[in-house]
Each structure stands twice: as structure tokens, then as C-alpha cells.
Design an enzyme around this catalytic site. Structure first.
Site, mmCIF file in Angstrom:
data_model
loop_
_atom_site.group_PDB
_atom_site.id
_atom_site.type_symbol
_atom_site.label_atom_id
_atom_site.label_comp_id
_atom_site.label_asym_id
_atom_site.label_seq_id
_atom_site.Cartn_x
_atom_site.Cartn_y
_atom_site.Cartn_z
ATOM 1 N N THR A 172 7.615 -1.522 -16.178
ATOM 2 C CA THR A 172 8.661 -1.620 -15.153
ATOM 3 C C THR A 172 10.015 -1.989 -15.746
ATOM 4 O O THR A 172 11.054 -1.521 -15.297
ATOM 5 C CB THR A 172 8.257 -2.640 -14.073
ATOM 6 O OG1 THR A 172 6.900 -2.403 -13.737
ATOM 7 C CG2 THR A 172 9.112 -2.533 -12.849
ATOM 8 N N ASP A 175 11.320 -8.816 -19.011
ATOM 9 C CA ASP A 175 10.339 -8.404 -17.998
ATOM 10 C C ASP A 175 11.033 -8.326 -16.642
ATOM 11 O O ASP A 175 12.097 -8.925 -16.437
ATOM 12 C CB ASP A 175 9.141 -9.356 -17.952
ATOM 13 C CG ASP A 175 7.868 -8.634 -17.460
ATOM 14 O OD1 ASP A 175 7.987 -7.516 -16.928
ATOM 15 O OD2 ASP A 175 6.767 -9.188 -17.613
ATOM 16 N N CYS A 203 0.850 -1.181 0.000
ATOM 17 C CA CYS A 203 0.000 0.000 0.000
ATOM 18 C C CYS A 203 0.889 1.236 0.000
ATOM 19 O O CYS A 203 2.089 1.152 0.212
ATOM 20 C CB CYS A 203 -0.867 0.034 1.256
ATOM 21 S SG CYS A 203 -2.031 -1.328 1.329
HETATM 22 O O1 LIG Z 1 3.693 -13.445 -14.504
HETATM 23 P P1 LIG Z 1 2.541 -12.551 -14.180
HETATM 24 O O2 LIG Z 1 1.605 -13.195 -13.203
HETATM 25 O O3 LIG Z 1 1.853 -12.059 -15.377
HETATM 26 O O4 LIG Z 1 3.109 -11.293 -13.372
HETATM 27 C C1 LIG Z 1 4.276 -10.618 -13.760
HETATM 28 C C2 LIG Z 1 3.941 -9.323 -14.440
HETATM 29 O O5 LIG Z 1 3.175 -8.469 -13.554
HETATM 30 C C3 LIG Z 1 3.790 -7.191 -13.486
HETATM 31 O O6 LIG Z 1 3.280 -6.315 -14.497
HETATM 32 P P2 LIG Z 1 2.073 -5.300 -14.268
HETATM 33 O O7 LIG Z 1 1.194 -5.400 -15.409
HETATM 34 O O8 LIG Z 1 1.463 -5.494 -12.937
HETATM 35 O O9 LIG Z 1 2.718 -3.875 -14.089
HETATM 36 P P3 LIG Z 1 3.678 -2.987 -14.987
HETATM 37 O O10 LIG Z 1 2.821 -2.372 -16.036
HETATM 38 O O11 LIG Z 1 4.189 -1.965 -14.040
HETATM 39 O O12 LIG Z 1 4.757 -3.848 -15.512
HETATM 40 C C4 LIG Z 1 5.227 -7.466 -13.752
HETATM 41 O O13 LIG Z 1 5.856 -6.295 -14.255
HETATM 42 C C5 LIG Z 1 5.198 -8.559 -14.796
HETATM 43 O O14 LIG Z 1 5.051 -8.012 -16.089
HETATM 44 N N1 LIG Z 2 -0.616 -3.886 0.601
HETATM 45 C C1 LIG Z 2 -0.622 -3.498 1.854
HETATM 46 O O1 LIG Z 2 0.321 -2.931 2.363
HETATM 47 C C2 LIG Z 2 -1.878 -3.862 2.619
HETATM 48 C C3 LIG Z 2 -2.002 -3.369 4.044
HETATM 49 C C4 LIG Z 2 -2.891 -4.271 4.882
HETATM 50 N N2 LIG Z 2 -2.252 -5.541 5.109
HETATM 51 C C5 LIG Z 2 -4.247 -4.450 4.220
HETATM 52 O O2 LIG Z 2 -4.532 -5.494 3.670
HETATM 53 O O3 LIG Z 2 -5.016 -3.523 4.223
HETATM 54 MG MG LIG Z 3 4.802 -5.827 -16.093
#
Ligand SMILES: O=P(O)(O)OC[C@H]1O[C@H](OP(=O)(O)OP(=O)(O)O)[C@H](O)[C@@H]1O
Ligand SMILES: NC(=O)CC[C@H](N)C(=O)O
Ligand SMILES: [Mg+2]
Length: 552
Positions: free
Chosen positions: A317, A379, A2
Site C-alpha cells: 500500500t 508504511d 467488504c
Molecule cells: O500495525 P499492524 O497491525 O501490523 O497493521 C498495519 C499494517 O497492515 C496493513 O498491511 P497488510 O499486510 O494488511 O496489507 P498490504 O500488503 O496491502 O500493505 C498496513 O498496510 C500496515 O502495513
Molecule cells: N467488512 C464489511 O463490510 C462487513 C459487512 C458486514 N458487517 C459483515 O460482517 O458481514
Molecule cells: Mg501493509
């Protein structure tokens, strides 16, 4: 993870804390998108608004003036939530509030791994009712109980720090929190291993010459963009209290057990323009690209590397690491997947089906960059494999002849227990699979993972001279966690995930009185009274946006 923030304006007459707390949530929105909230204090009263969705949505019915009218105050705290415990119900959106003693509000980033013990303690010994499955509600009540045990009508700063010791003694897991004591000030504190981040900064007051404003946030980008300087990291086991009279008090509450931030902040969670514990997130990701290029040279032949036509990041990312990797391998780089900027992070979407759908909606290939080419897709991590599986398929549909998938982090084979709700092991694509089997599963020609040592080195080598971090929390990769994990906890979170998958609705009525000391859910514009107190849904009640006007 969070996002948490806290602000103390140096001008006691100021009423604009909510405006900047609101602004701060936009800098942390990447971390959590399920709920958002702000609590501010004005005189002896707390004003709070929170609800489901991103900050933009939760506060969308306000223009600047209305926000000020609704949430006046010189200090307050804010939160964006992505649940790791409990449900994604609006009633568990934060900040959470408890009225006794003194009116305490809290925003938590992290996850507690001994909820059963805490629940039992609060029930039997502290005799405090906990009305949700939220671990943050447990933490808040442990703190409230300790303060109450002092038996004082008014507390001082020492009392706050003394009571906080009980939180460290009782709560196991990771937590970086901002809290507010009504009429008194704001507090920030971080667990004894420094797993989750929290930083602090100051700036001259814009309305009272000579006074200073103080700000706490999960990521430094929020401080910097709001004009705060002299940014420092709160250390493991350390707390800071900003009193409304303008004084600031730092205190080491317990001895640090270690200084081990979660390496996943650098891999994925944090924004690249943040600096966490003296380590530039951007630089660490560049280093990940350098190290991954080295690993590729070990795994692939020189000819195979030579034949890579283009290196392509999975936005967003991995953009930084992919660019450095391409330059280290001396291969062309292309942003050949276009990211739809109107779609959220897919990994943190709740539910597997939503995640899969989200990937094609979010990413689409520029066909000419793939057609007839051998490509290397970079990735930051491979978790369930949804993203890479879908992306490999898209690349092939666009005509790629060879597809390598390389990951800036090692195989994820274990649960994440400190504030990132990854998945059960059997949902993780690398769990019980060899690298070749992972490649087969996602239909890639080859998959290459970063080694854990290289990942850690990538982060430590990105440190400035203020940095004390030598090790990281890496349990998700190694299976060895930085704290003890109580028996049955892994089963507990698996059960919770199963329960939450089935349960779309919250575990308590949204319209009932929330037991946190009589906080009342009321519809926008409605006064906190009558029908809501009686647990009856008013016709205008909206589940997704609530105003909790505690003081009325
Ligand atoms: O193997 P998976 O279960 O698919 O998870 C991995 C993916 O999840 C995240 O991307 P996300 O779309 O959350 O965020 P981003 O746009 O910041 O990369 C991370 O960057 C990978 O691309
Ligand atoms: N992602 C978090 O830091 C979550 C905070 C807290 N454990 C909740 O579930 O609200
Ligand atoms: Mg991603």
C-alpha cells in the site's frame, strides 16, 4: 470493508451476468478475503453460490461453462466478505437472502452500530426471526419488513424507494449495499453520510444493439476494467434501481447528513487505481508522501535527513507515498522488501498469531539494501505494530544501522466502527503511548506520524472537479465519530471480538436450514432438498463451499 457489486445486463435474454459478477470480485479481492458469493436471477428464480475463501477458491470448481449452467441470469449481485459483526462462518457469507416478500437478496459493505435495537425491533415488532449475529441480516430484514408492510402482492419502483426509507430511519452506521428483488431488478444505496463507497456506470449491451448494461461496485476499478463508463458516485442517502426492462431510476431517499467518506479507504483499503468520490486514491497517496516529507523536515534535523541512505516502502500500500516522499527529501528509493505475491494482506487475516506469521512469510529484505545503512521505512498505517515491529527486526538482522519508521496516517488510538475490524484500543500500539514509546515498542530509532490535518488535505487536494467532499470520517484517529454511537456499542464489539477469538466454529450448524426464508445449504452438485432440509449433514457436505439453490 467488504466488496459489493451488482449487474443488470441490458439484454433480457442474456444469461451471463454471473460471469461478469465473478470477474468483478477479482477487482475487489484486496478488500476482503474471508468469503465470496454471487446471486443471480433468471425468470422468477434466484441461483446462488457462496462459501468461505477468496473468489478463486469459492468458484474454482467451475469453468466458464459450468458457472453459466449453475448461475444463469441477466442480473445479479455479488460480495466478498471480511466480517465486522457476527462470525466468519459460511452461513454468514453473502449475498444474504430472505424469501418474503418477493425474494430479496443483499450484499452489504459496512457495519451497523445499533444491532441491539434492530434485533429487538425485528423480534418484537416485525416478528422476523434472525438466525445469526450478522448485522447485514438485520438490515435485510428491516428492508423486507418495510416492503411487506406495504401489503402488496407486486411492488413498483416507488415502493422500493419508500421502503428503503425505513432502512435509513432504523439502521445506524455505515452501509453501501447492492440488493436484488427477484424478477424485478437490482438496487444500490449508500448511507446518509456516504461513509462507505459505491459507484455506478453503464456501457452498451454487447448482445442487444441499443440496450445498455448497468453496473454497481464498491470501487471504480471494477467498473472500468469491465468496460463501464460514465462512472458516478452514489451520493450519501441516494439509491439507484435498475429495472429489468432497462430503465434506471435514481432517488434521493433521505437528505444527506454529511458527505464524509472514510479516510481509511485512501490510506489503506482501496486500490490505487480506483477513484472514490472524485478523489484519486493514487494521487491522495502521492500527496501523503509529500506531506509526510514536510513533517519529517520538522521532526528531524537537516543532517539526519541527509544521512538517510535509502527510503523503503512496506509493500504494497505504501509504495506510492514512499516514492514521493523519497523524491521530496531527495533521498534514494528502493523496493528493498520483496513481497511474496502468494500471501494475503496480513492485517485482514483473522487472529493475531496468523497475522504475525504472515508478515515474515509475506515480506523479506534484500540484505544489500540494508547492510550498513540508515534507512527510512514508510508504511501507510501502524495499527497493532505487528508489521513495523517485525520489519524493524528484519532490517536490523540485515545490517541496518539506523531505522526510522514513518506512517502516512496519524496514530490510531480508537476503534473503527464502520466496516473495518481494526482492534480493541488496548491492542493498538499507539493507544496510551507517546510517539517515543511507540518507537521503543517497535524497536525503531524514531517513529514519525502524519498529522490528521495533513492526511485530510492530502485527500482533498487529490480531488477532481466533480468532488463535493470537504470532510472525512476519521473517528479511528480522532475518537469523534460521524454518527452517534449508542451506549454500550464499544463494549459490544470488544465482547464480540473476544467471543470470536475463542470460537472457531460458527454459532449455528452449517447444515441446518438457514432461517432466511428457507434457504437451504446443499453440497456442490446436490439438489436443495431432503437431508439438508432436515438439518442432517450429508456425507459429501463441505463446510467451505455451498451451493444455495433457492429456487429448486
Ligand atoms: O500495525 P499492524 O497491525 O501490523 O497493521 C498495519 C499494517 O497492515 C496493513 O498491511 P497488510 O499486510 O494488511 O496489507 P498490504 O500488503 O496491502 O500493505 C498496513 O498496510 C500496515 O502495513
Ligand atoms: N467488512 C464489511 O463490510 C462487513 C459487512 C458486514 N458487517 C459483515 O460482517 O458481514
Ligand atoms: Mg501493509
Amino acid at each position: 470493508m467488504c466488496g459489493v457489486t451488482g449487474l443488470m445486463l441490458g439484454d433480457p435474454e442474456a444469461t451471463t451476468a454471473a460471469i461478469e459478477l465473478h470477474e468483478s470480485l477479482f477487482y475487489l479481492q484486496h478488500a476482503s478475503q474471508d468469503a465470496a458469493g454471487i446471486s443471480v436471477c433468471n425468470g422468477g428464480r434466484v441461483y446462488q453460490r457462496k462459501g468461505l475463501g477468496m473468489a478463486q477458491k469459492v468458484f474454482s470448481e467451475f469453468d466458464g461453462l459450468a458457472l453459466l449452467e449453475q448461475l444463469p441470469g441477466a442480473f445479479g449481485i455479488a460480495h466478498v466478505r471480511y466480517p465486522t459483526a457476527g462470525t466468519s462462518s459460511a452461513s454468514e457469507a453473502q449475498p444474504l437472502y430472505v424469501n418474503s416478500p418477493f425474494g430479496l437478496s443483499i450484499s452489504v459493505n459496512g457495519n451497523l452500530i445499533n444491532p441491539d435495537y434492530l434485533r429487538e425491533f425485528l423480534d418484537v415488532e416485525a416478528r422476523r426471526h434472525v438466525n445469526s449475529d450478522s448485522d447485514s441480516e438485520l438490515l435485510l430484514n428491516v428492508f423486507a419488513h418495510a416492503l411487506n408492510e406495504l401489503g402488496k402482492a407486486r411492488v413498483n419502483v416507488d415502493d422500493i424507494f419508500t421502503s428503503l426509507r425505513e432502512v435509513y430511519a432504523k439502521c445506524t452506521g455505515a452501509y453501501a449495499c447492492t440488493a436484488m428483488v427477484t424478477g424485478f431488478g437490482i438496487l444500490g444505496f449508500r448511507d446518509a453520510n456516504g461513509i462507505r463507497p459505491l459507484c455506478f456506470g453503464s456501457r452498451p449491451s454487447q448482445t442487444l444493439p441499443g440496450a445498455k448494461d448497468y453496473f454497481l461496485a464498491s470501487e471504480s476499478v471494477a467498473l472500468r476494467q469491465l468496460g463501464f463508463t460514465d462512472i458516478v458516485d452514489i451520493k450519501p442517502g441516494q439509491a439507484v434501481f435498475c429495472q429489468k426492462n432497462g430503465t434506471v431510476h435514481f432517488r434521493q431517499i433521505v437528505e444527506p447528513r454529511s458527505y464524509t467518506p472514510d479516510v481509511f479507504e485512501y490510506v489503506y483499503l482501496a486500490r490505487p487505481d480506483s477513484c472514490i468520490d472524485g478523489i484519486s486514491v493514487h494521487r491522495s497517496r502521492q500527496n501523503m508522501g509529500v506531506k509526510l516529507a514536510k513533517k519529517m523536515r520538522e521532526v528531524l534535523t537537516a543532517k539526519e535527513i541527509e544521512e538517510i541512505d535509502v527510503v523503503i516502502p512496506v509493500p504494497e500500500t505504501s509504495n506510492t507515498a514512499a516514492a514521493t516522499l523519497a523524491s521530496c527529501l531527495d533521498r534514494p528509493y528502493s523496493n528493498a522488501f520483496v513481497k511474496n505475491r502468494y500471501v494475503f494482506r496480513t492485517f485482514i487475516l483473522p487472529g493475531q498469531e496468523a497475522r504475525k506469521k504472515g508478515i515474515r512469510r509475506k515480506l523479506s529484505p534484500i540484505e544489500s539494501e540494508f547492510n550498513g545503512k540508515a534507512i527510512c521505512i514508510v508504511d501507510d498505517s501502524i495499527v497493532r505494530g505487528n508489521t513495523s515491529r517485525e520489519i524493524v527486526q528484519m532490517a536490523r538482522e540485515a545490517g541496518a544501522t539506523r531505522v526510522y519508521v514513518v506512517s502516512c496516517s496519524p496514530e490510531i488510538m480508537n476503534q473503527h466502527i464502520y466496516g473495518i475490524d481494526l482492534a480493541d484500543p488496548d491492542e493498538l500500539v499507539a493507544y496510551n503511548r507517546t510517539t517515543e514509546e511507540v518507537a521503543e515498542n517497535i524497536q525503531a530509532d524514531k517513529v514519525i506520524f502524519q498529522s490528521l490535518q495533513d492526511l485530510k488535505d492530502a485527500c482533498t487536494e487529490a480531488a477532481d472537479d466533480t468532488n463535493d467532499v470537504k470532510e472525512f470520517e476519521v473517528g479511528v484517529f480522532s475518537g469523534k465519530y460521524i454518527t452517534e454511537v449508542p451506549d454500550g456499542y464499544f463494549e459490544h464489539i470488544s465482547q464480540l471480538r473476544g467471543k470470536n477469538k475463542k470460537r472457531k466454529t460458527p454459532n449455528c450448524s452449517e447444515a441446518m436450514i438457514i432461517a432466511n426464508g428457507g434457504v437451504v445449504n446443499v453440497a456442490p452438485g446436490q439438489q436443495a432438498a431432503g437431508d439438508a432440509r432436515n438439518g442432517v449433514k450429508s456425507p459429501s457436505y463441505r463446510e467451505d463451499i455451498n451451493i444455495y439453490n433457492i429456487a429448486s
